[in-house]
Motif scaffolding. Sequence first.
Motif, mmCIF file in Angstrom:
data_model
loop_
_atom_site.group_PDB
_atom_site.id
_atom_site.type_symbol
_atom_site.label_atom_id
_atom_site.label_comp_id
_atom_site.label_asym_id
_atom_site.label_seq_id
_atom_site.Cartn_x
_atom_site.Cartn_y
_atom_site.Cartn_z
ATOM 1 N N VAL A 81 31.720 20.483 -12.717
ATOM 2 C CA VAL A 81 31.422 20.025 -14.080
ATOM 3 C C VAL A 81 31.180 18.526 -14.078
ATOM 4 N N PHE A 82 30.113 18.141 -14.748
ATOM 5 C CA PHE A 82 29.770 16.727 -14.889
ATOM 6 C C PHE A 82 30.423 16.197 -16.162
ATOM 7 N N ALA A 83 31.234 15.145 -16.054
ATOM 8 C CA ALA A 83 32.051 14.747 -17.207
ATOM 9 C C ALA A 83 32.059 13.245 -17.447
ATOM 10 N N PRO A 84 30.952 12.662 -17.830
ATOM 11 C CA PRO A 84 30.969 11.231 -18.110
ATOM 12 C C PRO A 84 31.376 10.854 -19.532
ATOM 13 N N ASN A 85 31.105 11.695 -20.496
ATOM 14 C CA ASN A 85 31.550 11.385 -21.875
ATOM 15 C C ASN A 85 31.726 12.621 -22.736
ATOM 16 N N ALA A 86 31.516 13.038 -23.800
ATOM 17 C CA ALA A 86 32.367 13.869 -24.679
ATOM 18 C C ALA A 86 32.102 15.283 -25.157
ATOM 19 N N PHE A 87 31.320 15.767 -25.978
ATOM 20 C CA PHE A 87 31.512 16.997 -26.753
ATOM 21 C C PHE A 87 30.637 18.211 -26.512
ATOM 22 N N ILE A 88 29.767 18.254 -25.530
ATOM 23 C CA ILE A 88 28.873 19.404 -25.403
ATOM 24 C C ILE A 88 29.120 20.103 -24.094
ATOM 25 N N GLN A 89 28.999 21.381 -24.082
ATOM 26 C CA GLN A 89 29.016 22.155 -22.852
ATOM 27 C C GLN A 89 27.710 22.929 -22.746
ATOM 28 N N ILE A 90 27.091 22.834 -21.563
ATOM 29 C CA ILE A 90 25.922 23.663 -21.303
ATOM 30 C C ILE A 90 26.246 24.557 -20.128
ATOM 31 N N GLY A 91 26.133 25.843 -20.349
ATOM 32 C CA GLY A 91 26.405 26.795 -19.291
ATOM 33 C C GLY A 91 25.178 27.055 -18.447
ATOM 34 N N THR A 92 25.353 27.780 -17.365
ATOM 35 C CA THR A 92 24.228 28.118 -16.491
ATOM 36 C C THR A 92 23.240 29.049 -17.183
ATOM 37 N N ASP A 93 23.645 29.613 -18.311
ATOM 38 C CA ASP A 93 22.705 30.435 -19.094
ATOM 39 C C ASP A 93 21.955 29.601 -20.129
ATOM 40 N N GLY A 94 22.219 28.297 -20.165
ATOM 41 C CA GLY A 94 21.525 27.410 -21.089
ATOM 42 C C GLY A 94 22.146 27.315 -22.460
ATOM 43 N N GLN A 95 23.227 28.038 -22.700
ATOM 44 C CA GLN A 95 23.884 27.961 -24.006
ATOM 45 C C GLN A 95 24.704 26.682 -24.122
ATOM 46 N N THR A 97 27.769 24.615 -25.946
ATOM 47 C CA THR A 97 29.004 24.689 -26.719
ATOM 48 C C THR A 97 29.366 23.286 -27.184
ATOM 49 N N LEU A 98 29.529 23.154 -28.477
ATOM 50 C CA LEU A 98 29.925 21.879 -29.079
ATOM 51 C C LEU A 98 31.411 21.927 -29.381
ATOM 52 N N ILE A 99 32.170 21.015 -28.790
ATOM 53 C CA ILE A 99 33.605 20.947 -29.045
ATOM 54 C C ILE A 99 33.824 20.077 -30.280
ATOM 55 N N MET A 100 34.296 20.706 -31.361
ATOM 56 C CA MET A 100 34.388 20.049 -32.666
ATOM 57 C C MET A 100 35.769 19.469 -32.899
ATOM 58 N N SER A 101 35.824 18.156 -33.056
ATOM 59 C CA SER A 101 37.104 17.524 -33.377
ATOM 60 C C SER A 101 37.358 17.533 -34.876
ATOM 61 N N LYS A 102 36.317 17.702 -35.667
ATOM 62 C CA LYS A 102 36.466 17.834 -37.109
ATOM 63 C C LYS A 102 36.687 19.305 -37.440
ATOM 64 N N VAL A 103 37.288 19.564 -38.577
ATOM 65 C CA VAL A 103 37.594 20.948 -38.920
ATOM 66 C C VAL A 103 36.808 21.354 -40.160
ATOM 67 N N ILE A 117 23.414 17.251 -32.629
ATOM 68 C CA ILE A 117 23.339 17.519 -31.194
ATOM 69 C C ILE A 117 22.025 18.208 -30.846
ATOM 70 N N ALA A 118 21.676 19.262 -31.595
ATOM 71 C CA ALA A 118 20.471 20.025 -31.308
ATOM 72 C C ALA A 118 19.220 19.150 -31.384
ATOM 73 N N GLU A 119 19.222 18.217 -32.340
ATOM 74 C CA GLU A 119 18.061 17.338 -32.501
ATOM 75 C C GLU A 119 17.791 16.520 -31.245
ATOM 76 N N GLU A 120 18.799 15.814 -30.784
ATOM 77 C CA GLU A 120 18.592 14.911 -29.652
ATOM 78 C C GLU A 120 18.599 15.636 -28.307
ATOM 79 N N VAL A 128 23.508 27.015 -30.132
ATOM 80 C CA VAL A 128 24.728 26.206 -30.174
ATOM 81 C C VAL A 128 25.895 27.049 -30.670
ATOM 82 N N VAL A 129 27.004 27.013 -29.947
ATOM 83 C CA VAL A 129 28.239 27.651 -30.389
ATOM 84 C C VAL A 129 29.311 26.580 -30.466
ATOM 85 N N LEU A 130 30.224 26.716 -31.419
ATOM 86 C CA LEU A 130 31.249 25.699 -31.620
ATOM 87 C C LEU A 130 32.613 26.192 -31.185
#
Length: 764
Positions: A81-95, A97-103, A117-120, A128-130
């Motif tokens: 896993v490449f981990a330089p900074n914060a909230f998105i996960q991309i799996g080998t299937d291209g999906q 995952t956004l890790i949401m700190s807000k509720v 996220i999707a825009e940029e 995108v799944v949260l």
Amino acid sequence: MSPNHNHTSPMSQASSGSTASPDAIHVNASRRTFLKAGVLLTTGAGGGMLLGFSLPAAGGPPLRAGVTDELVNVASPPQGVFAPNAFIQIGTDGQVTLIMSKVEMGQGIYTAISMLIAEELEVPLSRVVLAHAPPDEKRYFDPLLGGQLTGGSTSIRYAWDPMRQAGATARTVLVNAAAARWQVDPSTCKAEDGTVLHAASGRRLGYGDLVADAARHPVPKDVKLKSPDQFRVIGKPTKRLDGVPKGNGTAVFGMDVRLPDMQYAIIVNCPVFGGKVASVDDSVAKKVPGVKQVVVLDDIVAVVGEHTWAAKRGASALKIRWNDGPNGKVSTRDLFDDMKRAAKKQGAVAKSVGDIRDGLDKAASRFDAAYEQPFLAHAPMEPVNCTLHVKADSCEVWTGTQVPTRAVDEVNRATGIPKDKIVLYNHLLGGGFGRRLEADMVYKAAAVARRVNGPVKVIWSREEDVQHDIYRPCYYDEVVVGLDSKGKPVAWHHKVIGSSIIARFAPPLFKDGVDIDAVEVLTDLPYAIGTQRIEYIRQEPRHIPTGWWRGVGPTRATFVVESLIDELAIRANADPVQYRQSLLGQTPRAKNVLDIAARMANWGTPLPKGSGRGVSVLHAFGSFMCMVAEVTVDKNNDVFVKRVACAVDAGMLVNPETVEAQMQGGIIFGITGALWGEITIADGRVQQTNFADYRVLRIHETPKIEVHLVKSAEAPGGIGEPGTSAIGAALANAVYAATGRRLRALPLVRQLKTPAGKTASKTV
């Protein structure tokens, strides 16, 4: 899916047999250190790319778009896993995952932040799944709120730059990885629809195919963000990602948690805040079928049963004698008398422009007014609850909270279990409004759960929630305005008297005796007024706890300011809209929304007898807004809101559909508060119990609400609370237009039903 659930949530869409290991998911709940910013990209079943502060998700099959209650492992990213900074996960299937700190509590931020996220990142929003973030203020610190919190209409303002930068960073690394594989210049490649394209050769690679390569590439420190003219997702009306599961009942809220062998507890709180349990006769309660035990603590008693009905029946059978303590005779009138006495003192100065004495002395005339506003309860549709499994050296917690790190702190305080051994699974909130910015329910649940063998869900009934809330403070305002010969304000002396939420909730922000929330709006009036002095006098309501209520400062202050401005307009024989326009020359965004709302509402056209229009302007939370309310008052002095026209300039809009929905919901919430909202105290006790006597707006009473969204290139403003903050004064001013009665106290209906010239009693 959270560990130990015994059902499969359609929101998670995890494949059968997929589980996360509870032992691998311990949370470091250290507090207040660093700004979260960025994206996390992870794997499905194996290997992936993480762009974040090192936030990989638990392993398992890929999830489809929606919301998952999967808990991520912060401590140790999986291999590759490449981990330089914060909230998105991309799996080998291209999906993604956004890790949401807000509720999510109905405000639509799960969709809006996903859109950033999707825009940029150049992926379809459907990909995108949260997942809810764990409590971790090192990674999820919000500088606008001073912690890992959701509130204050800050979520989009906070996320606007960091989330776009995170997406752009991920996109840049993926493009660089593809260019390196093809041995071409990255400038000849572009990201498109979850792939990287080399147009000259027609070659294309999906993000999932690039995860391993991207993990070996350096992460750029500076990336170029899209300009607004390039947006394809941001600004487009978008259906909410959480809409379908909420609509079909599959969404998982804190109240929905089910664990193997779970028991249920009903809380009974001391009816007087600060009181104690004197004695308990639980003999009858223990005979109720299904009751397992009775837990007696300092100021609460809990009945634990096999199911909720057993616990509820057991609680009703308790015979409790309470020691009320020193506040057993306090009434609402006592608390307002306290504030009126305090108003005679000089307050802490929040703002001073010019010499207020000189300004008032030189004014052609003076106008004095005083305003009263009551306690308000939150009454979210999902009553507060918390499920815990306390073990000898660890604890798991399932709840819905706006303050996950504070919730962990409270479990630690109640149980003594180290914070790094406390795992909290956060869930969707069935309404928050500031109630779940508090963690008192978590502390009490933990205090009960540590005495119960196995998992237990602790529930507050609606009555317990209403009578033991942490209330919006009652306030008393005194204002003296100096006017010129044309009736325009030239000097403004304003005293705010009331509880300080800031002093309790965030002590470092309570400086020099000023509660910055209580004086918000007043210290940045949109109107051109020369000499000003704004003072704050802290007067706590004895034993009643106070907290946030959907924009406390702007809500209470806008009612005062806009009611007073309206009264000054009438005194000057001026039209209330034109009077405001003449004072807003230096605030063009405020004047613009005023002009738009007035046109929408057909301001100035005649209405039938007993009907009237009222206007209110708001500048708060980084947004500008104007509302015109149209009401009818019948012979019984009941108020019926017929129409609300609302113009909103909230800067650049991420999801216009969400903004419109937030305005509608905020207006309805605000109508309820302004017309009927009131918590009263007698003999130290809250008198209201449920919706029968804590009145709310009903579906058939909902007015026609028209919302105009101003197109703007400004940075986004907040939108969750302005609607509630602006509507109260518009209603009060409309009631005046319909009846000729100027009401300077809330709730409006009770004031109207009090004979003119008399003050409505606040003792009952």
